[in-house]
Scaffold this motif. Structure first.
Motif, mmCIF file in Angstrom:
data_model
loop_
_atom_site.group_PDB
_atom_site.id
_atom_site.type_symbol
_atom_site.label_atom_id
_atom_site.label_comp_id
_atom_site.label_asym_id
_atom_site.label_seq_id
_atom_site.Cartn_x
_atom_site.Cartn_y
_atom_site.Cartn_z
ATOM 1 N N LYS A 18 -14.752 5.729 5.686
ATOM 2 C CA LYS A 18 -13.956 4.630 6.241
ATOM 3 C C LYS A 18 -12.618 4.569 5.517
ATOM 4 C CE LYS A 18 -13.689 0.075 7.699
ATOM 5 N NZ LYS A 18 -13.851 -0.731 8.686
ATOM 6 N N THR A 78 -3.481 6.162 1.920
ATOM 7 C CA THR A 78 -4.713 5.871 2.644
ATOM 8 C C THR A 78 -5.858 6.386 1.794
ATOM 9 O OG1 THR A 78 -3.654 6.021 4.801
ATOM 10 C CG2 THR A 78 -6.047 6.305 4.733
ATOM 11 N N ASP A 136 -12.093 -6.855 1.548
ATOM 12 C CA ASP A 136 -13.270 -6.649 2.397
ATOM 13 C C ASP A 136 -13.698 -5.181 2.445
ATOM 14 O OD1 ASP A 136 -11.041 -5.767 3.760
ATOM 15 O OD2 ASP A 136 -11.706 -6.524 5.708
ATOM 16 N N ALA A 137 -13.118 -4.328 1.611
ATOM 17 C CA ALA A 137 -13.487 -2.910 1.598
ATOM 18 C C ALA A 137 -14.931 -2.750 1.135
ATOM 19 C CB ALA A 137 -12.549 -2.126 0.682
ATOM 20 N N SER A 170 0.853 -1.189 0.000
ATOM 21 C CA SER A 170 0.000 0.000 0.000
ATOM 22 C C SER A 170 0.887 1.237 0.000
ATOM 23 C CB SER A 170 -0.940 -0.008 1.195
ATOM 24 O OG SER A 170 -0.206 0.005 2.394
ATOM 25 N N ALA A 194 -4.300 1.461 0.777
ATOM 26 C CA ALA A 194 -4.586 1.244 -0.646
ATOM 27 C C ALA A 194 -3.351 1.504 -1.483
ATOM 28 C CB ALA A 194 -5.711 2.173 -1.093
ATOM 29 N N THR A 247 -9.901 6.897 1.609
ATOM 30 C CA THR A 247 -11.099 6.952 2.442
ATOM 31 C C THR A 247 -12.327 6.792 1.557
ATOM 32 O OG1 THR A 247 -9.992 8.406 4.004
ATOM 33 C CG2 THR A 247 -12.395 8.333 4.097
ATOM 34 N N HIS A 249 -7.877 -8.770 -3.765
ATOM 35 C CA HIS A 249 -8.073 -7.325 -3.617
ATOM 36 C C HIS A 249 -9.272 -6.870 -4.445
ATOM 37 C CE1 HIS A 249 -5.597 -7.751 -7.235
ATOM 38 N NE2 HIS A 249 -6.199 -6.651 -7.670
ATOM 39 N N LEU A 266 -7.822 -1.887 -3.336
ATOM 40 C CA LEU A 266 -8.272 -1.877 -1.948
ATOM 41 C C LEU A 266 -8.309 -3.296 -1.394
ATOM 42 C CD1 LEU A 266 -11.265 0.608 -2.292
ATOM 43 C CD2 LEU A 266 -9.141 1.028 -1.059
ATOM 44 N N PRO A 267 -8.325 -3.441 -0.064
ATOM 45 C CA PRO A 267 -8.463 -4.779 0.520
ATOM 46 C C PRO A 267 -9.755 -5.439 0.052
ATOM 47 C CG PRO A 267 -7.901 -3.164 2.208
ATOM 48 C CD PRO A 267 -8.198 -2.399 0.947
ATOM 49 N N TYR A 290 -8.926 3.055 4.339
ATOM 50 C CA TYR A 290 -8.297 1.771 4.029
ATOM 51 C C TYR A 290 -6.877 2.020 3.528
ATOM 52 C CZ TYR A 290 -13.034 -0.228 3.870
ATOM 53 O OH TYR A 290 -14.303 -0.627 4.169
#
Length: 113
Positions: A35, A8, A67-68, A5, A39, A10, A103, A64-65, A37
């Protein structure tokens, strides 16, 4: 978890529409849920339209992850810039020992001018 990553990102979840004084549907993005994450952000392309005013469209790809929580209706903020999610996010799923590479791929668009 992303292996590499560099920012960040959001995710700003689209708020519900409400009616304004003229009875038009509007969205108040200042009250939206945010939120952050970890990234990775990469350039994708840009274009410029010069007519009555200059308009620059910049596209980026955001990893992104898996689970985003992000949809095609949301926005993403990175380094003070607000991007629109352009299209439906894609889920890239690894299996077995490659599951760590899973991802979401999200295309972001910024239009200025």
């Amino acid at each position: 978890m992303l292996l590499m990553s560099n920012v960040t990102a959001t995710v700003v979840t689209r708020p519900a529409a409400t009616r304004d004084r003229q009875n038009s549907l509007v969205r108040d993005w200042t009250t939206a849920t945010r939120k952050p994450y970890a990234a990775m952000l990469q350039p994708l392309g840009s274009s410029e339209t010069v007519q009555q005013s200059d308009q620059v469209t910049t596209d980026r790809i955001c990893f992104l992850p898996p689970d985003a929580a992000v949809t095609e209706y949301d926005r993403v903020e990175v380094d003070g810039i607000t991007y629109e999610v352009n299209g439906r996010p894609g889920k890239e799923q690894g299996s077995g020992p490659l599951a760590v590479l899973s991802h979401l791929t999200v295309v972001l668009r910024e239009v200025t001018g």
